[in-house]
Structures are given as structure tokens and as C-alpha cells.
Design an enzyme around this catalytic site. Structure first.
Site, PDB file in Angstrom:
ATOM      1  N   CYS A  16       5.566   9.822  17.516  1.00 26.46           N
ATOM      2  CA  CYS A  16       4.611   9.535  18.585  1.00 26.46           C
ATOM      3  C   CYS A  16       5.378   9.515  19.907  1.00 26.46           C
ATOM      4  O   CYS A  16       6.611   9.449  19.903  1.00 26.46           O
ATOM      5  CB  CYS A  16       3.889   8.210  18.345  1.00 26.46           C
ATOM      6  SG  CYS A  16       4.940   6.751  18.477  1.00 26.46           S
TER       7      CYS A  16
ATOM      8  N   HIS B  32       4.591   3.120 -21.068  1.00 25.24           N
ATOM      9  CA  HIS B  32       3.787   1.938 -21.342  1.00 25.24           C
ATOM     10  C   HIS B  32       2.562   2.326 -22.162  1.00 25.24           C
ATOM     11  O   HIS B  32       2.083   3.459 -22.086  1.00 25.24           O
ATOM     12  CB  HIS B  32       3.356   1.262 -20.041  1.00 25.24           C
ATOM     13  CG  HIS B  32       2.865   2.220 -19.001  1.00 25.24           C
ATOM     14  ND1 HIS B  32       3.723   2.921 -18.177  1.00 25.24           N
ATOM     15  CD2 HIS B  32       1.615   2.616 -18.648  1.00 25.24           C
ATOM     16  CE1 HIS B  32       3.032   3.701 -17.364  1.00 25.24           C
ATOM     17  NE2 HIS B  32       1.743   3.531 -17.629  1.00 25.24           N
TER      18      HIS B  32
END
Length: 636
Positions: free
Chosen positions: A11, A551
């Protein structure tokens, strides 16, 4: 290391938006398991610079910037080119454009023409191109104006005529301060002009831009002359480049060292000289207009400035007011910038007051953000208010406009002068009427904060949000959260193994399942292996830097557990970075406790964000070290 997506953020001021966009993109990518590297273009320069190898390996590029970030590095890549605010507000949308291959290919016209490709080509609107070039000039000019303005302001603290050798107030130190500051301010127009031209025509534009900028400054055209000169120079150099294409390639060296400089300064220099007179007149007319406005219509001027500064908080409209105020400093107008600064400081402080006035209607994280915004606002960082405004823009932004306008109006009525374009309350010692300036800002912030807070209370009541004090919220969280404080309930030395020998992914899963069976965690090893494999089919659990987190949630799991293997040799896992896996952190979750599943994944993922934790895992040589690490991190 390679990344699936690379990005560049920047910016004009390089203080807040740049790094907010970086954080938003990295967070969105992390949640989706996407590897990303973000290069930032801040006031400290370019950080996390993208290498050519990283650019070549990436699937695409996200540019969330309002300044030049050297886009030509990405020729032939899929590129999303948006304002930096889009990087903050819409990171997932930008990621999708690369992942789904809907982003256009940047400057691929020649290759497309030769291959018959029908891929869409990267195009940029004229307005955005002009804005980016202008902001590139502003971002390089700003530090010069800040430094010069502060130096001059400090010199005036010794007396208004302290830099004049003929005055009785003369002070030698003040004289040097004023002189040095004045030299810095004199560079404003040349630097602005040069870096606008550099954004358009790269290095040849930069060189000629400095010369044209000096002509603009010498002839008194002001910052408007610098802006016009920068764009004129950039496009003149582009035109010369087009004309010089017909020259033999052997003369390429001559172009940069002779042809561009000589023809560029001849054409752009003469053009700037002849338009200097009308530009000087326009600049003086604008100065006179603003001066008359400040004296006769401070309310109207303050209203306009307040609305502009709060409209998009760091965006194009805000920057238009800010750039004008910054540029006028070089002409000795310190009044206009005072109103702009006040209007920019109000929004974050207003959101801080809102969380104080309606604390129970905000979440704990919002209240924390509100407190932080007091600090951000006091240092002139408007962007802290953006998260609050983004949730209810049609209500919050008008409230902020009211507060910013009040602050700007009062600042002009009090005839406050601020000689520095940034710094907030840090520059109070060099502000005229500093206490009146603070009063103006607080008045606007309190009014805005009150309106925002009352609206939030109505929203909370309408949605039947229970207003729970912080202490009660913490108590509820403690009751409902998993008992990770007692790490022995989910892992132990028996479920952590080092120097595990396995040649394939399925062998790792089998050994994890056998370990779980031995310690009464599961009933059926085969079902657990199948659960792991099904999860891998959905998407890989192989992260980066040699770590995997497989998992599964199965009815065969009797109690939640984390089983950790440190492998003797790396195992192929189809990881995000393509590297073999050496550390496996597996999670076994009983069926019906999906929230537990996500909780464990979230906590472990947070650990693995920190490079220090990853390094400690890789350096651990025994089960005790690994257990101690997880006990410390998950119980923190």
C-alpha cells in the site's frame, strides 16, 4: 522450498494495509492447507522477496497492491491483480481464482498468438493503472515529507524566525534543522515525479522523471506539476520504447545509456518547461482557494475532509485527501493537513470507544481489538477500524464519517497546524494548539463510538445474543473446552516413539494402529488403518517441512488419543511441499465427537505454525522431549 501460490502486497504508506493483506492471505491459505508465500512492499522495503524459482514453481500469483510491485516478473503466470483492500476482505475469493484456474494469464499475448491459445489475457483498467502509478510516487515521497516536515517543525520550536540570521530569535541549531528539512521538502516534487514515471516505464522513466521533476520544482509548479510530469514522462518513454523496437538488437545497450536519456529529456524536458507556467498558476489558484476556504468556510471544508477520510479508510478516496494534505505541506500550508490527520485518527479510536460503551454486545476478541485500536489510532493508523466497518459497512461507515467530520471541523475552527503528514500523537510537540487538537479528535471519536456502540447493542438484542461478561465467558469456555490441560488424558510416553522404521505410508498407519491396540485405545486396528486411508483420499495430511497429521474418527476408537512417531527415514506422503515425512502426529477420535476432532486439529495446527516448534520437534531425540514440548504448548 516451493509454494503452490505466491503473492505480493503493498500500500502507499506501507504500514498497515500491506501486512493486513499478508496476514489475511496466509490465514485463508492455512485453513485450506495451501502453501503460500507473501512478499510485502512496506516502508522498510521489500520483505520475504520471491525468488525466480518460487515464481516458476507456483500455480499462480496474487497481487494485492496499490503500488508497483514489479509485475513483469510474473509474465506468463496466472495473476490476480487487485487493490490491497481486496486482499484483506476477500482472500478466499482470490485463492479460488488461482486454484480454479480462472485467473487470467499476465502478458501472455505473444505466446498465446504463437500457440493458438484462447486463454484470457491479463488486463488492467486505465483508472487502476493511473492510481497504482500515482500511489507508487506517493509511497516513495512520503518518508521524505515526514522527515523534512518534522525537521522544519522542530526548528520552529526555537522561535518562528529562529532560522533567520537577521532575526533576534536566530539559533544556529534551528537554522541547520530548518535548512536540512527544507532540502528534504524540496525533493518532494522530483521524487513524486520520478517514481510515477518509474511505475509506468521502469528504470528509463525513473531517470528522466527526476530531471522533469526538478524542472517542475524549479518553475514552481508544485505537486500538481510533479504528478503531471511523472505521467507525461512515463508515457513518453513508453512511446520511445515502441519507436526504438525497430532498431537492431545489438543497439540495446545504446538505448538505455544514450537514446532513452537524450531523447527522453529533450522531449519531456521541453514539454515540462512549456506547461510550467499554467501548472504554476493552477497550483497557486488551488492554494488560494483552500486558504480562503479554511478562513471563511471551515465547516464545509471539515465536512468534505471528514467524509473523504472515513469513506474507505486508507483506500483511494482517503488517499486523495491525504495526498493533497501531504503535498500542501511543501508549500507551507500546515492547516489542511491538521484536519486530514484528525479525520484519519478518529475511526480506530471511535471503534475503541464503541467497545467500551457497549462492551457486553461485543465478543471478547472484538473488545480486545477495540482496545488495540486506541493505540493504532493514536499513531495515525486508520486501518484498525476496517474489521468493524466491514461487518456492517452501511451503518458503521456513516457513523465514522460523522466523527471524522466533527474532528476536522473543530481542527479548522481552532486553527490547528500540523507540519508532519504522519505520526498521530507522536508529533504533538510540534503541533500548534495540541490540546485543542486532541479535544477535537476525542469529540469526534466519542460521538462516532457512541453511535456505533448503541447500534451494536440493538443488533445484539435483536439477535438475542446473551451479553456475557469476560469472566463468565472464560468460565463457560473452561467448562466446555476439552481438558487439554491434563495432557496425560490424550498422550503419554507409551504413545510417542522415535526412530520408527517404516518404508511406506500404510506401514506407518499399521504401526500406529498396533500401538493404539496395545494400549487399549482402539478395538480394531484394520478399521483404523482404513480410516486413515479414507482421509488421505480426501486430501493429503502431509503438511510442510516433513510433518504429517493423519486423523480419523471411528466407532472403534474407545478414547481420544494422539500418537506420535518420529521416523528413522523419510516416507513418501504426497505432502504439500513434495518432501518426505519424518514426523507423524496422528489423532484418534471416538465417533460422535467431531467437535473434539476439530479442536485437537486446531490446537496442533496452531503449534505447527511456529517455526520454533517445528525445529524443536525435528531436534527432539527421545519421547520425553516430545511429550514435554506438547505438554507446554497444548497447556499454554
Amino acid at each position: 522450498m516451493t509454494y503452490r501460490i505466491i503473492a505480493a502486497t503493498g500500500c502507499p504508506t506501507g504500514i498497515a494495509h500491506t501486512f493486513m493483506a499478508k496476514e489475511a492471505l496466509e490465514e485463508a491459505a492455512r485453513k485450506r492447507g495451501i502453501s503460500i508465500k507473501v512478499e510485502t512492499h512496506g516502508q522498510d522495503g521489500v520483505q520475504d522477496t520471491l525468488t525466480q524459482a518460487e515464481i516458476d514453481a507456483a500455480d499462480g500469483v496474487i497481487i494485492a497492491a496499490d503500488k508497483d510491485v514489479n509485475r513483469d516478473r510474473f509474465i506468463g503466470k496466472r495473476v490476480v491483480n487487485v487493490a490491497v483492500s481486496k486482499g484483506i476482505k476477500e482472500p478466499d475469493k482470490l485463492l479460488d481464482a488461482i486454484i480454479n484456474q480462472t485467473a487470467p494469464i499476465y502478458k501472455d499475448g505473444q505466446r498465446a498468438a504463437s500457440t493458438g491459445s484462447s486463454e484470457p489475457q491479463q488486463k488492467e483498467s486505465v483508472i487502476r493503472s493511473i492510481y497504482v502509478s500515482l500511489m507508487n510516487g506517493v509511497s516513495h515521497m512520503l518518508p521524505i515529507v515526514v522527515a523534512g516536515g518534522v525537521m522544519i517543525a522542530i526548528s520552529l520550536m526555537f522561535g518562528i524566525h529562529s532560522a533567520d540570521p537577521e532575526s533576534s530569535q536566530y539559533n544556529e541549531f534551528a537554522y541547520y534543522m530548518n535548512t536540512i528539512g527544507g532540502i528534504a521538502m524540496n525533493l518532494m516534487v522530483p521524487v513524486l515525479c520520478a517514481y510515477i514515471a518509474e511505475s509506468i516505464a521502469k528504470r528509463p522513466g525513473l531517470i528522466i522523471g527526476f530531471i522533469v521533476g526538478m524542472i517542475a520544482f524549479t518553475n514552481g509548479t508544485g505537486f500538481l506539476g510533479g504528478i503531471i510530469g511523472g505521467f507525461m514522462t512515463g508515457y513518453i518513454i513508453l512511446g520511445l520504447g515502441y519507436l526504438f523496437k525497430a532498431l537492431p538488437k545489438q543497439l540495446d545497450g545504446l538505448k538505455s545509456i544514450f537514446l532513452f536519456p537524450v531523447f527522453g529529456i529533450f522531449i519531456a524536458g521541453f514539454a515540462m518547461w512549456f506547461i510550467s507556467a499554467p501548472m504554476g498558476w493552477i497550483n497557486q489558484a488551488m492554494m488560494d482557494f483552500l486558504a480562503s476556504f479554511q478562513n471563511s468556510n471551515p465547516i464545509v471544508l471539515g465536512l468534505i475532509v471528514g467524509i473523504m477520510c472515513a469513506f474507505d479508510m486508507g483506500g483511494p478516496v482517503n488517499k486523495a485527501a491525504y495526498v493533497t494534505g501531504t503535498a500542501l505541506l511543501s508549500d507551507g500550508n500546515y492547516f489542511f493537513m491538521a484536519g486530514v490527520s484528525a479525520a484519519c485518527i478518529v475511526p480506530p479510536i471511535a471503534t475503541g470507544f464503541a467497545t467500551l460503551f457497549a462492551g457486553k454486545a461485543y465478543s471478547t476478541s472484538e473488545r480486545s481489538a477495540g482496545l488495540v485500536n486506541f493505540l493504532l489510532g493514536s499513531t495515525h493508523i486508520t486501518e484498525g477500524a476496517i474489521p468493524f466497518a466491514a461487518k456492517k459497512p452501511l451503518k458503521v461507515i456513516p457513523f465514522l464519517m460523522i466523527g471524522s467530520s466533527i474532528a476536522a471541523i473543530l481542527t479548522y475552527v481552532f486553527k490547528v497546524q500540523v507540519p508532519a503528514p504522519h505520526g498521530g500523537f507522536i508529533v504533538l510537540p510540534i503541533v500548534t494548539h495540541p490540546f485543542l487538537w486532541i479535544l477535537a479528535i476525542l469529540a469526534g471519536a466519542v460521538v462516532s463510538g457512541f453511535f456505533i456502540g448503541m447500534d451494536q447493542k440493538r443488533t445484539a438484542a435483536k439477535n438475542k445474543v446473551k451479553e456475557t461478561p469476560i469472566a463468565e465467558t472464560a468460565a463457560v469456555t473452561e467448562k466446555t473446552a476439552l481438558p487439554v490441560q491434563d495432557i496425560s488424558q490424550i498422550m503419554s510416553l507409551d504413545t510417542i516413539k522415535v526412530d520408527v522404521k517404516a518404508a511406506t505410508q500404510i506401514e506407518v498407519f499399521q504401526q500406529i494402529a498396533e500401538t493404539a491396540k496395545q494400549h487399549g485405545i482402539i478395538t480394531d486396528p484394520g478399521a483404523i488403518v482404513d480410516g486413515f486411508l479414507q482421509r488421505e483420499k480426501a486430501s493429503t495430511t502431509g503438511m510442510e517441512q516433513g510433518i504429517a497429521i493423519p486423523h480419523t474418527e471411528r466407532s472403534e476408537v474407545l478414547k481420544p488419543a494422539i500418537i506420535i512417531f518420529k521416523l528413522a527415514d523419510g516416507v513418501e506422503w504426497n505432502a504439500l511441499d513434495g518432501q518426505p515425512i519424518r514426523i507423524v502426529i496422528s489423532m484418534l477420535i471416538p465417533a460422535g465427537t467431531a467437535s473434539n476432532h476439530l479442536y485437537y486439529l486446531s490446537e496442533v495446527s496452531k503449534m505447527l505454525v511456529h517455526q520454533e516448534t517445528i525445529d524443536q520437534l525435528h531436534h527432539a531425540t527421545n519421547s520425553e522431549d516430545i511429550l514435554a514440548l506438547f505438554s507446554t504448548k497444548l497447556s499454554a
